[in-house]
Design a protein around this motif. Structure first.
Motif, PDB file in Angstrom:
ATOM      1  N   TRP A 111       0.809  -1.118  -0.247  1.00 20.06           N
ATOM      2  CA  TRP A 111      -0.169   0.008  -0.024  1.00 20.06           C
ATOM      3  C   TRP A 111       0.706   1.366  -0.080  1.00 20.06           C
ATOM      4  O   TRP A 111       0.452   2.167  -0.579  1.00 20.06           O
ATOM      5  CB  TRP A 111      -0.976  -0.070   1.209  1.00 20.06           C
ATOM      6  CG  TRP A 111      -0.377  -0.068   2.510  1.00 20.06           C
ATOM      7  CD1 TRP A 111       0.152  -0.979   3.091  1.00 20.06           C
ATOM      8  CD2 TRP A 111       0.016   1.171   3.189  1.00 20.06           C
ATOM      9  NE1 TRP A 111       0.906  -0.790   4.551  1.00 20.06           N
ATOM     10  CE2 TRP A 111       0.862   0.927   4.456  1.00 20.06           C
ATOM     11  CE3 TRP A 111      -0.070   2.636   3.065  1.00 20.06           C
ATOM     12  CZ2 TRP A 111       1.315   1.741   5.283  1.00 20.06           C
ATOM     13  CZ3 TRP A 111       0.335   3.421   3.814  1.00 20.06           C
ATOM     14  CH2 TRP A 111       1.155   3.019   5.171  1.00 20.06           C
ATOM     15  N   TYR A 112       1.930   1.172   0.644  1.00 14.94           N
ATOM     16  CA  TYR A 112       3.017   2.402   0.797  1.00 14.94           C
ATOM     17  C   TYR A 112       3.675   2.856  -0.521  1.00 14.94           C
ATOM     18  O   TYR A 112       4.192   3.864  -0.583  1.00 14.94           O
ATOM     19  CB  TYR A 112       3.828   2.514   1.854  1.00 14.94           C
ATOM     20  CG  TYR A 112       4.487   1.050   2.023  1.00 14.94           C
ATOM     21  CD1 TYR A 112       5.608   0.903   1.374  1.00 14.94           C
ATOM     22  CD2 TYR A 112       4.125   0.036   2.995  1.00 14.94           C
ATOM     23  CE1 TYR A 112       6.331  -0.373   1.340  1.00 14.94           C
ATOM     24  CE2 TYR A 112       4.705  -1.143   2.970  1.00 14.94           C
ATOM     25  CZ  TYR A 112       5.703  -1.643   2.344  1.00 14.94           C
ATOM     26  OH  TYR A 112       6.621  -2.684   2.313  1.00 14.94           O
ATOM     27  N   GLU A 113       3.721   1.784  -1.395  1.00 17.20           N
ATOM     28  CA  GLU A 113       4.380   2.386  -2.795  1.00 17.20           C
ATOM     29  C   GLU A 113       3.562   1.948  -3.851  1.00 17.20           C
ATOM     30  O   GLU A 113       4.152   1.997  -5.233  1.00 17.20           O
ATOM     31  CB  GLU A 113       5.697   1.814  -2.910  1.00 17.20           C
ATOM     32  CG  GLU A 113       5.753   0.424  -2.511  1.00 17.20           C
ATOM     33  CD  GLU A 113       7.180  -0.151  -2.513  1.00 17.20           C
ATOM     34  OE1 GLU A 113       7.278  -1.304  -2.806  1.00 17.20           O
ATOM     35  OE2 GLU A 113       7.911   0.455  -1.902  1.00 17.20           O
ATOM     36  N   THR A 114       2.291   1.831  -3.853  1.00 16.93           N
ATOM     37  CA  THR A 114       1.634   1.389  -5.073  1.00 16.93           C
ATOM     38  C   THR A 114       1.241   2.369  -5.895  1.00 16.93           C
ATOM     39  O   THR A 114       0.877   3.812  -5.118  1.00 16.93           O
ATOM     40  CB  THR A 114       0.189   0.802  -4.740  1.00 16.93           C
ATOM     41  OG1 THR A 114      -0.570   0.441  -5.830  1.00 16.93           O
ATOM     42  CG2 THR A 114      -0.660   1.381  -3.967  1.00 16.93           C
TER      43      THR A 114
END
Lengths: 201, 391
Positions: A138-141
């Motif tokens: 989620w933090y780099e999508t």
């Protein structure tokens, strides 16, 4: 060319004007030019892919869906294509609006967040689902606007777009057999593919 | 530098166009000479001609040894047999621009109009010209060579301005256009740099109000300073740092710099030495009044100006396939100015490719070997040929 690109190509009439947003290595526009005689052009964000495409003789320019569509005049194209990118743009509703302003038709594909695996993973693990299709944490999508097939249909209804064709396909692009039921497609389709037109166009 | 003798006029292959040209300023200039070089062979169907437009201080010697400097052609990495602009396949034409000093009519030409007696040079009496006037002269040359339609028009920097002017003035004369490292109008910053160059020339006592040729001198110091300043704008900070850093050339060598200002410590930085060399070699091949005339033509360049300020109007309905190229470290014609052009082309729904080449070499990158750039030029031309069924 990916199988879902083949499905897209089949939606496009020969000898038409096509803009492919996120044209990647240019394989779709190359195919459309060679086998369908289309005036097919591309916009791509990744400069290496742009250079590669232009070096293959394809008319591709560096740009992106959020910022560069607004400059084109109304009805400049017969089809405007956005492959597997809608969920990653800044403003999907505006991008769709621009696509159907500059094109008679819009062809949109996106990964379906309503797929059963995603639903189960979220339900049982309580964490953001990770699958073959949704494979970045989620933090780099880049996928900042995930939606389901039913969400997308609702947006089309709200904004007055007519769905001429739709299909749910699996990740490899094989056409899946849930064409009759949107609810089943929304549960079992990994990727969704829509052919839209503006009301009155 | 003061010892530099006036330029040898030399004899450059040219055609004479007796009917001359109607210039934008209202003057009719006749006759005119257009000096040019060609490479490759014109096909029987005359459909393989590429016109290359040279940059400000370039000339028609694209891909052969220069007759004055003895150096290789300014684009010999790009143009030649098997090169991206392949002369085994294409017939390449390049002409010296109107107002230039390498054989085409310009301030250093003998004045042959009704006011002249055939003895005087034009000098500062040469009429002000525009980029479009340059393009009109090229058009006359192309027609005189029996070519009805060019395959492509290609050029960088001021050459790119000419390319854009071609697409607007003669849109049906070409299949494709490659404006490289250029802009649809000259920016205030670029006009400002040009003005510093002009003032340096005019301030040189040897300029003699533009009649230096009568006294047998050239305003070498002013012209060299103009060139040194301009040369900085063609590079980038990274490129200067990589090439020279803060390295110092020690005292004894300093004497070889011709009459440069004496360093306080007898030493000069390598970058200074490099610029002095650029300045002094430039004055041997370029005419000061041409410098004034051509920089003014660049300053006036504005594609939108002839279309009530609407750039897109210039391109509506254009049949030309465009390939716009910019370079990431070019701050003279930055990518942002290419994007102004692209916006107008998109507004006109033109067929456009656009690539920004990643490089630290600044504006000059278009003259140097850049693999991504070479592939772009080669591929774009192949694509155009394929679309046009010219294979």
């Amino acid at each position: 060319m990916r199988l879902d690109q083949r499905l897209i190509a089949q939606m496009i009439e020969p000898r038409t004007r096509v803009l492919d947003i996120g044209s990647g290595d240019g394989s779709l526009i190359d195919h459309l030019f060679r086998s369908r005689g289309c005036d097919a052009r591309g916009i791509e964000l990744n400069m290496q892919l742009v250079t590669r495409s232009v070096a293959h003789g394809l008319p591709v320019m560096h740009g992106d869906a959020d910022h560069d569509l607004a400059h084109y005049p109304d009805h400049a194209f017969d089809y405007v294509v956005l492959q597997r990118t809608l969920q990653a743009v800044e403003n999907p509703r505006e991008v769709l609006r621009q696509m159907l302003r500059i094109g008679r038709h819009a062809i949109v594909s996106f990964p379906n967040f309503g797929h059963w695996q995603l639903r189960l993973k979220l339900l049982f693990s309580g964490r953001m689902p990770m699958t073959a299709v949704w494979h970045t944490p989620w933090y780099e999508t880049p996928n900042i606007h995930p939606c389901t097939i039913r969400d997308f249909l609702e947006l089309c209804r709200q904004d007055g777009y007519i769905v001429e064709q739709w299909m749910a396909v699996d990740e490899e692009g094989e056409r899946a057999p849930w064409r009759r039921s949107i609810r089943l497609a929304n549960l079992f389709g990994e990727q969704a593919l829509f052919l839209l037109r503006r009301r009155g166009a | 530098m003061n010892s530099t003798t006036p330029l040898a006029v030399g004899d450059h292959p040219h055609i004479r166009i007796d009917e001359g040209l109607d210039l934008d300023c209202g003057v009719h200039l006749a006759p005119i000479d257009v000096a040019y070089c060609t490479y490759g062979t014109l096909s029987a169907r005359r459909d393989n001609a590429i016109l290359i437009c040279h940059a400000f201080t370039g000339d028609q010697y694209v891909a052969e040894q220069h007759p004055l400097t003895g150096k290789p052609g300014w684009w010999s990495s790009m143009v030649g047999p098997g090169k991206p602009i392949d002369t085994d396949r294409f017939f390449v034409i390049c002409s010296n621009v109107l107002g230039g000093c390498m054989g085409t009519t310009g301030p250093r030409s003998v004045r042959t109009d009704s006011d002249g007696d055939g003895q005087e040079l034009w000098g500062t009496a040469f009429p002000p010209i525009t980029i479009r006037d340059m393009v009109r002269a090229q058009y006359k040359l192309v027609r005189a060579l029996g070519i009805d339609r060019l395959f492509a028009v290609i050029g960088g920097s001021m050459g790119g301005m000419q390319v854009l002017e071609w697409t607007v003035t003669y849109p049906h004369m070409m299949l494709a256009a490659m404006p490289i490292a250029t802009a649809p109008f000259h920016s205030a910053q670029n006009i400002a740099f040009n003005e510093v160059g002009r003032q340096a020339i005019i301030a040189d006592p040897d300029w003699l109000a533009g009649r230096y040729w009568q006294a047998g001198v050239v305003p070498a110091r002013g012209l060299a300073v103009a060139r040194m300043m301009a040369h900085i704008t063609y590079l980038s900070e990274e490129a200067l740092t990589r090439k020279f850093g803060r390295r110092v050339r020690r005292g004894p060598n300093q004497g070889s710099a011709p009459e440069g200002p004496v360093s306080l410590f007898g030493d000069i930085f390598e970058v200074e030495s490099y610029l002095r060399y650029q300045g002094s070699s430039f004055v041997r091949r370029f005419d000061a009044n041409s410098y004034l005339t051509i920089t003014r033509a660049m300053d006036w360049f504005d594609i939108a100006a002839d279309h009530d300020g609407e750039m897109r109007a210039a391109f509506i309905g254009t049949p030309v396939r465009f390939c716009v190229v910019s370079f990431s470290s070019d701050w003279l014609f930055p990518t942002s100015s290419a994007r102004v052009l692209l916006r107008a082309l998109n507004q006109a729904a033109a067929n456009v490719s656009f690539v920004e080449i990643e490089t630290d070499k600044g504006h000059d990158a278009f003259l140097l070997e850049e693999p991504g750039f070479d592939r772009t030029v080669r591929g774009f031309l192949c694509g155009v040929a394929e679309h046009a069924g010219l294979n």
